[in-house]
Each structure stands twice: as structure tokens, then as C-alpha cells.
Design a protein around this motif. Structure first.
Motif, PDB file in Angstrom:
ATOM      1  N   ASN A  52       0.839  -1.150   0.157  1.00 38.94           N
ATOM      2  CA  ASN A  52       0.125   0.046   0.085  1.00 38.94           C
ATOM      3  C   ASN A  52       0.878   1.240   0.172  1.00 38.94           C
ATOM      4  O   ASN A  52       0.370   2.328   0.028  1.00 38.94           O
ATOM      5  N   ILE A  53       2.076   1.172  -0.012  1.00 35.82           N
ATOM      6  CA  ILE A  53       3.030   2.439   0.082  1.00 35.82           C
ATOM      7  C   ILE A  53       2.734   3.561  -1.032  1.00 35.82           C
ATOM      8  O   ILE A  53       2.750   4.514  -0.594  1.00 35.82           O
ATOM      9  N   GLY A  54       2.426   3.015  -2.332  1.00 37.36           N
ATOM     10  CA  GLY A  54       2.136   3.918  -3.267  1.00 37.36           C
ATOM     11  C   GLY A  54       0.964   4.998  -2.944  1.00 37.36           C
ATOM     12  O   GLY A  54       1.084   6.132  -3.324  1.00 37.36           O
ATOM     13  N   HIS A  55       0.046   4.227  -2.341  1.00 37.48           N
ATOM     14  CA  HIS A  55      -1.207   5.035  -2.026  1.00 37.48           C
ATOM     15  C   HIS A  55      -0.871   6.038  -0.905  1.00 37.48           C
ATOM     16  O   HIS A  55      -1.426   7.362  -1.210  1.00 37.48           O
ATOM     17  N   GLY A  84       7.942   2.583  -5.203  1.00 34.01           N
ATOM     18  CA  GLY A  84       6.753   3.668  -4.500  1.00 34.01           C
ATOM     19  C   GLY A  84       7.608   4.802  -4.673  1.00 34.01           C
ATOM     20  O   GLY A  84       7.111   5.793  -4.958  1.00 34.01           O
ATOM     21  N   LEU A  85       8.733   4.989  -3.860  1.00 38.23           N
ATOM     22  CA  LEU A  85       9.460   6.316  -3.939  1.00 38.23           C
ATOM     23  C   LEU A  85       9.854   6.833  -5.270  1.00 38.23           C
ATOM     24  O   LEU A  85       9.818   8.046  -5.614  1.00 38.23           O
ATOM     25  N   ALA A  88       6.568   8.478  -6.735  1.00 36.80           N
ATOM     26  CA  ALA A  88       6.423   9.600  -6.007  1.00 36.80           C
ATOM     27  C   ALA A  88       7.315  10.488  -6.144  1.00 36.80           C
ATOM     28  O   ALA A  88       6.987  11.589  -5.710  1.00 36.80           O
ATOM     29  N   GLY A  89       8.320  10.340  -7.064  1.00 36.34           N
ATOM     30  CA  GLY A  89       9.285  11.588  -7.274  1.00 36.34           C
ATOM     31  C   GLY A  89      10.384  11.486  -6.476  1.00 36.34           C
ATOM     32  O   GLY A  89      11.162  12.668  -6.566  1.00 36.34           O
ATOM     33  N   TYR A  90      10.804  10.679  -5.741  1.00 35.57           N
ATOM     34  CA  TYR A  90      11.858  10.732  -4.914  1.00 35.57           C
ATOM     35  C   TYR A  90      13.152  10.317  -5.544  1.00 35.57           C
ATOM     36  O   TYR A  90      14.218  10.362  -4.873  1.00 35.57           O
TER      37      TYR A  90
END
Length: 193
Positions: A52-55, A84-85, A88-90
Motif C-alpha cells: 500500500n506504500i504507493g497510495h 513507490g518512492l 512518488a518522485g523521490y
């Protein structure tokens, strides 16, 4: 899951963790280190699993609420966190060190493994005995699937055999820890928030 994210509204920093036992361990360690995470506007939010990290990154990170984020994850789940990171743009293709620099720290192999190694097998068995579960653990050790396995592996599996047991022992084992032997992953997360 979303309810926990909504709790984060009044936070300046959110620590994303896989489940409840991770939250309990971090909050217990923070208290032992003399910190009041709530007063510092730091919230530890269980995601209901690392998938669920992306959410949560979308909801709470730069494209969402713009909160400072950190996290704790298991070694086997590192790919989920890295992807996920990235989404999210990391950053792309983040190394473990790069993820740690962002505040996302790995447990090798998982939280229970880290705590058992840090506390020590004999001391963990003492905690199990103090909880009145040593007889249950000894019966568990006799199961065919457990015979011949190292005691630390048996303990790790035992902690996950009943709902809520991991959370109970997360608190007990962090309380038992010598503060000079705290797993690097737990201290790493707390140091960056």
C-alpha cells in the motif's frame, strides 16, 4: 488504512510502517529515548502492508499533503518501497543507502528478527516465560515444521502465530532492549524525524 492517513492531517512528519507491531515498536522506543512523538507532530501510520506504500506516498507525500515522510520496511519488501518512492518522485533506482538518506530504513530480515537478535535468544525466551507463554512456545517447538530449526527462527515464527502477538512482543522486546543495542533501522527512523 485511509483512516490512519487521515490521522496524519495534524502531522508535520509521518513514519510509514507495514503494520501495527512496527508502530508499537517505534513508539515504545521513542518513549524510551525520551521523545514525545505526538508533541513533535510525528505520526507513525501502519499501512496495512507494504504493498500500500504507493497510495500513502501519493496521499501524504509531495503530490498530496506535502508532509515529511520516513518509513520502516522489511528486507524482502525493499522493491515495493523503491518503486513507490520512484513513482512518488523521490528518485529512480534508489540504493538502500539513498532510501535511508530519505528516511526509509530496512529491517533485516524483519522487525521480529531485528529485535530477537538485539535482545538475544535467551532473554527473548525469558520475556515469553514472563508472559506465561513458555509452555505454548515449547509445544510449538515440537511441531514437525519447527524441529531442527534454530531457536531464533522458531521464536520469530512463534511471534506471528496468533493475532496481536507481534504487537504485544514488539512493546515487550523494545522495553527489554539495552539502549546500546537498538537495531540500526529503528534508531535510523527515529533519528530522521
Amino acid at each position: 488504512m485511509l483512516l490512519d492517513a487521515m490521522v496524519a492531517r495534524d502531522a508535520r512528519t509521518v513514519v510509514l510502517v507495514e503494520g501495527e507491531s512496527d508502530r508499537v515498536a517505534l513508539e515504545t522506543l521513542a518513549v524510551r529515548r525520551g521523545r514525545d512523538l505526538a508533541a513533535e507532530s510525528v505520526r507513525v501510520v501502519p499501512m496495512g502492508g507494504v504493498t500500500n506504500i504507493g497510495h500513502f506516498l501519493d496521499l501524504l507525500g509531495p503530490a498530496g499533503q506535502g508532509l515529511r515522510l520516513a518509513g520502516l520496511y522489511d528486507h524482502a519488501e525493499e522493491g515495493y518501497v523503491r518503486r513507490g518512492l520512484h513513482r512518488a518522485g523521490y528518485g529512480a533506482e534508489l540504493s538502500r543507502d539513498a532510501m535511508a538518506a530519505l528516511g526509509f530504513h530496512v529491517c533485516v530480515a524483519d522487525l521480529e528478527d531485528e529485535l530477537i537478535r538485539a535482545v538475544g535468544v535467551e532473554a527473548v525466551q525469558g520475556v515469553v516465560a514472563a508472559e506465561g507463554e513458555l509452555r505454548s512456545f515449547r509445544l510449538f517447538q515440537r511441531q514437525p515444521a519447527q524441529q531442527g530449526r534454530p531457536v531464533d527462527a522458531q521464536l520469530r515464527r512463534f511471534l506471528g502465530t496468533r493475532s496481536g502477538r507481534k504487537s504485544v512482543y514488539a512493546r515487550l522486546l523494545v522495553d527489554e532492549l539495552d539502549l546500546d543495542r537498538v537495531p540500526r533501522s529503528l534508531d535510523g527512523v527515529l533519528a530522521c524525524v
